[in-house]
Design an enzyme around this catalytic site. Structure first.
Site, PDB file in Angstrom:
ATOM      1  N   HIS A   1      -3.517   6.986   2.483  1.00 39.92           N
ATOM      2  CA  HIS A   1      -3.883   5.697   1.892  1.00 39.92           C
ATOM      3  C   HIS A   1      -5.271   5.309   2.420  1.00 39.92           C
ATOM      4  CE1 HIS A   1      -3.966   1.592   0.748  1.00 39.92           C
ATOM      5  NE2 HIS A   1      -3.804   1.136   1.975  1.00 39.92           N
TER       6      HIS A   1
ATOM      7  N   CYS B   1       0.813  -1.224   0.000  1.00 36.74           N
ATOM      8  CA  CYS B   1       0.000   0.000   0.000  1.00 36.74           C
ATOM      9  C   CYS B   1       0.844   1.269   0.000  1.00 36.74           C
ATOM     10  CB  CYS B   1      -0.957  -0.013   1.184  1.00 36.74           C
ATOM     11  SG  CYS B   1      -2.072  -1.420   1.111  1.00 36.74           S
TER      12      CYS B   1
ATOM     13  N   ASN C   1     -10.117  -0.512  -0.603  1.00 34.38           N
ATOM     14  CA  ASN C   1      -8.658  -0.382  -0.606  1.00 34.38           C
ATOM     15  C   ASN C   1      -8.107  -0.988  -1.903  1.00 34.38           C
ATOM     16  OD1 ASN C   1      -5.917  -0.539  -0.167  1.00 34.38           O
ATOM     17  ND2 ASN C   1      -6.067  -1.495   1.853  1.00 34.38           N
TER      18      ASN C   1
HETATM   19  O1  UT7 Z   1      -3.834  -1.412   3.363  1.00 33.69           O
HETATM   20  C1  UT7 Z   1      -3.007  -2.295   4.018  1.00 33.69           C
HETATM   21  C2  UT7 Z   1      -3.115  -2.101   5.443  1.00 33.69           C
HETATM   22  N1  UT7 Z   1      -4.335  -2.676   5.946  1.00 33.69           N
HETATM   23  C3  UT7 Z   1      -5.018  -2.046   6.842  1.00 33.69           C
HETATM   24  O2  UT7 Z   1      -4.664  -0.934   7.184  1.00 33.69           O
HETATM   25  C4  UT7 Z   1      -6.179  -2.757   7.503  1.00 33.69           C
HETATM   26  C5  UT7 Z   1      -6.074  -2.600   8.994  1.00 33.69           C
HETATM   27  N2  UT7 Z   1      -7.108  -3.264   9.741  1.00 33.69           N
HETATM   28  C6  UT7 Z   1      -8.403  -2.941   9.693  1.00 33.69           C
HETATM   29  O3  UT7 Z   1      -8.789  -2.087   8.919  1.00 33.69           O
HETATM   30  C7  UT7 Z   1      -9.346  -3.581  10.661  1.00 33.69           C
HETATM   31  O4  UT7 Z   1      -8.598  -4.304  11.619  1.00 33.69           O
HETATM   32  C8  UT7 Z   1     -10.381  -4.538  10.001  1.00 33.69           C
HETATM   33  C9  UT7 Z   1     -11.399  -3.724   9.198  1.00 33.69           C
HETATM   34  C10 UT7 Z   1      -9.665  -5.532   9.104  1.00 33.69           C
HETATM   35  C11 UT7 Z   1     -11.158  -5.286  11.069  1.00 33.69           C
HETATM   36  O5  UT7 Z   1     -11.794  -4.360  11.942  1.00 33.69           O
HETATM   37  P1  UT7 Z   1     -11.623  -4.509  13.523  1.00 33.69           P
HETATM   38  O6  UT7 Z   1     -12.425  -3.447  14.136  1.00 33.69           O
HETATM   39  O7  UT7 Z   1     -10.150  -4.541  13.820  1.00 33.69           O
HETATM   40  O8  UT7 Z   1     -12.339  -5.880  13.774  1.00 33.69           O
HETATM   41  P2  UT7 Z   1     -11.736  -7.181  14.449  1.00 33.69           P
HETATM   42  O9  UT7 Z   1     -10.820  -7.872  13.510  1.00 33.69           O
HETATM   43  O10 UT7 Z   1     -11.251  -6.838  15.814  1.00 33.69           O
HETATM   44  O11 UT7 Z   1     -13.055  -8.039  14.560  1.00 33.69           O
HETATM   45  C12 UT7 Z   1     -14.152  -7.641  15.405  1.00 33.69           C
HETATM   46  C13 UT7 Z   1     -15.267  -8.664  15.257  1.00 33.69           C
HETATM   47  C14 UT7 Z   1     -14.775 -10.105  15.375  1.00 33.69           C
HETATM   48  O12 UT7 Z   1     -15.775 -10.842  16.040  1.00 33.69           O
HETATM   49  P3  UT7 Z   1     -15.622 -11.164  17.615  1.00 33.69           P
HETATM   50  O13 UT7 Z   1     -14.336 -11.886  17.749  1.00 33.69           O
HETATM   51  O14 UT7 Z   1     -15.624  -9.814  18.283  1.00 33.69           O
HETATM   52  O15 UT7 Z   1     -16.846 -11.981  17.882  1.00 33.69           O
HETATM   53  C15 UT7 Z   1     -14.681 -10.549  13.949  1.00 33.69           C
HETATM   54  O16 UT7 Z   1     -14.840 -11.947  13.817  1.00 33.69           O
HETATM   55  O17 UT7 Z   1     -15.850  -8.540  13.957  1.00 33.69           O
HETATM   56  C16 UT7 Z   1     -15.854  -9.827  13.314  1.00 33.69           C
HETATM   57  N3  UT7 Z   1     -15.686  -9.619  11.893  1.00 33.69           N
HETATM   58  C17 UT7 Z   1     -16.729  -9.415  11.061  1.00 33.69           C
HETATM   59  N4  UT7 Z   1     -18.043  -9.338  11.266  1.00 33.69           N
HETATM   60  C18 UT7 Z   1     -18.838  -9.089  10.202  1.00 33.69           C
HETATM   61  C19 UT7 Z   1     -14.539  -9.582  11.171  1.00 33.69           C
HETATM   62  N5  UT7 Z   1     -14.821  -9.345   9.883  1.00 33.69           N
HETATM   63  C20 UT7 Z   1     -16.166  -9.230   9.779  1.00 33.69           C
HETATM   64  C21 UT7 Z   1     -17.030  -8.988   8.708  1.00 33.69           C
HETATM   65  N6  UT7 Z   1     -18.359  -8.921   8.962  1.00 33.69           N
HETATM   66  N7  UT7 Z   1     -16.600  -8.798   7.450  1.00 33.69           N
END
Ligand code: UT7
Length: 328
Positions: A255, A116, A285
């Site tokens: 980004h 990225c 993204n």
């Molecule tokens: O460009 C390259 C660099 N990449 C980035 O900068 C991405 C960085 N990371 C992020 O943007 C975020 O971490 C994500 C968008 C990928 C995830 O968001 P988050 O707020 O960090 O969520 P999380 O991974 O902590 O997950 C929270 C909950 C989990 O459930 P539990 O364990 O709380 O029950 C996940 O299983 O959300 C669940 N979850 C989803 N639920 C519905 C994860 N993905 C999804 C989904 N739909 N697509």
């Protein structure tokens, strides 16, 4: 003799026609529009569905428009850099294919793989060829066909990414352009964001395909925190080094990985949200494509002399910030 600058003298962008909305994704994985919008800011992403087209074709579309907008012929282009992690082939490089498809018969080129951060790494690399007087017209493309490396059964990643390309023209200027850049890298970040197989460490085998190892692997929370810190710290560093305060900066172009990351960076730097440009809702993204696509969407707002900081964070980890004075 004063300093020579490399100035952006034109921008263009291209996204493929087909769109996948959050509602489409609801039918593919266990997710919902409300979760995706509130956690990422993304509403839809464009996908290159035509199996005969790849990253080079998106670059060519953007570059053709760029040549038209800048009134420069393909033969005048000296060099093309393509930032991408989804080149058409492992080799040859995509830039070479772009040059040929574009008719840029006097240009050579190469790819830069910095995920990225690829576009900003490429922009700074290209600027050195202009500043030294080596070349006069360089196209820098940022493009990824992320749909080719996404597992559409993994809700943690497939909702985030889309396909697209952006391109800028760099030319010499005596007065302004790319002023300064802070670029960083840390290979310990590899474990949190990478593609497990397909490289020389784990070449493709039946097993790697069966184990779905040819897709983006990401530990989102770690990447999230590192991204906020990396972009915040390098924006600060480039401002401090150039004795600039928030009032001196007209636009921040981050980004586009996650709206919450972008707004956290803005808040930690105490920047008003109006100065922070976003189009993540439309494209998701697009990896190396995000920054030139923002430049293209918001070009109409920029005035000659505007001070812009572009900042990125991505796999590697790689990150950095570039200070630009807009030329037109
Ligand atoms: O460009 C390259 C660099 N990449 C980035 O900068 C991405 C960085 N990371 C992020 O943007 C975020 O971490 C994500 C968008 C990928 C995830 O968001 P988050 O707020 O960090 O969520 P999380 O991974 O902590 O997950 C929270 C909950 C989990 O459930 P539990 O364990 O709380 O029950 C996940 O299983 O959300 C669940 N979850 C989803 N639920 C519905 C994860 N993905 C999804 C989904 N739909 N697509």
């Amino acid at each position: 003799m004063g300093r020579k600058f490399a100035a952006i003298t034109g921008v263009a962008g291209y996204v493929p026609e087909d769109v996948i909305t959050n509602f489409d994704l609801e039918k593919m994985v266990e997710t919902n529009d409300e979760w995706i919008v509130s956690r990422t800011g993304i509403k839809q992403r464009h996908i290159l569905k035509d199996p005969t087209k790849a990253t080079s074709d998106m670059c060519v579309e953007a570059a053709k428009d760029l040549l038209k907008k800048t009134n420069i012929s393909a033969e005048e282009v000296d060099m093309i850099i393509v930032a991408t992690v989804t080149g058409d082939y492992v080799f040859p490089d995509t830039a070479n294919l772009v040059a040929t498809k574009l008719g840029a018969t006097n240009a050579f080129g190469f790819d830069i793989n910095a995920a990225c951060s690829g576009f900003i790494f490429s922009l700074v690399t290209a600027s050195k060829f202009i500043e030294t007087g080596t070349y006069k017209k360089i196209i820098v493309c940022g493009s990824d066909k992320m749909s080719s490396i996404l597992n559409y059964e993994d809700r943690a990643t497939c909702i985030l990414f889309g396909d697209g390309a952006g391109a800028v023209m760099l030319e010499p200027s005596d007065s302004s352009g790319i002023i300064d850049a802070v670029l960083k890298g840390d290979g310990t970040g590899c474990e949190f964001l990478h593609m497990k197989a397909g490289g020389s460490l784990n070449p493709a085998t039946v097993e790697t395909v069966q184990n779905r190892e040819h897709y983006v692997y990401q530990e989102g929370r770690v990447v999230f925190k590192s991204a906020v810190k990396g972009m915040r710290d390098t924006v600060n560093e480039v401002m401090e080094r150039n004795s600039l305060t928030n009032e001196d900066i007209d636009w921040i172009i981050p980004h586009q990985a996650n709206k919450r990351i972008i707004l956290s960076v803005a808040d930690q730097l105490d920047f008003s949200h109006e100065k922070v440009l976003m189009n993540i809702e439309k494209y998701g993204n697009t990896t190396a494509g995000t920054i030139p696509l923002v430049l293209n969407d918001f070009e109409h707002k920029f005035k000659k002399g505007d001070k812009i900081i572009i900042t990125a964070f991505g796999g590697g980890f790689t990150w950095g910030s570039v200070l630009i004075e807009w030329m037109y």
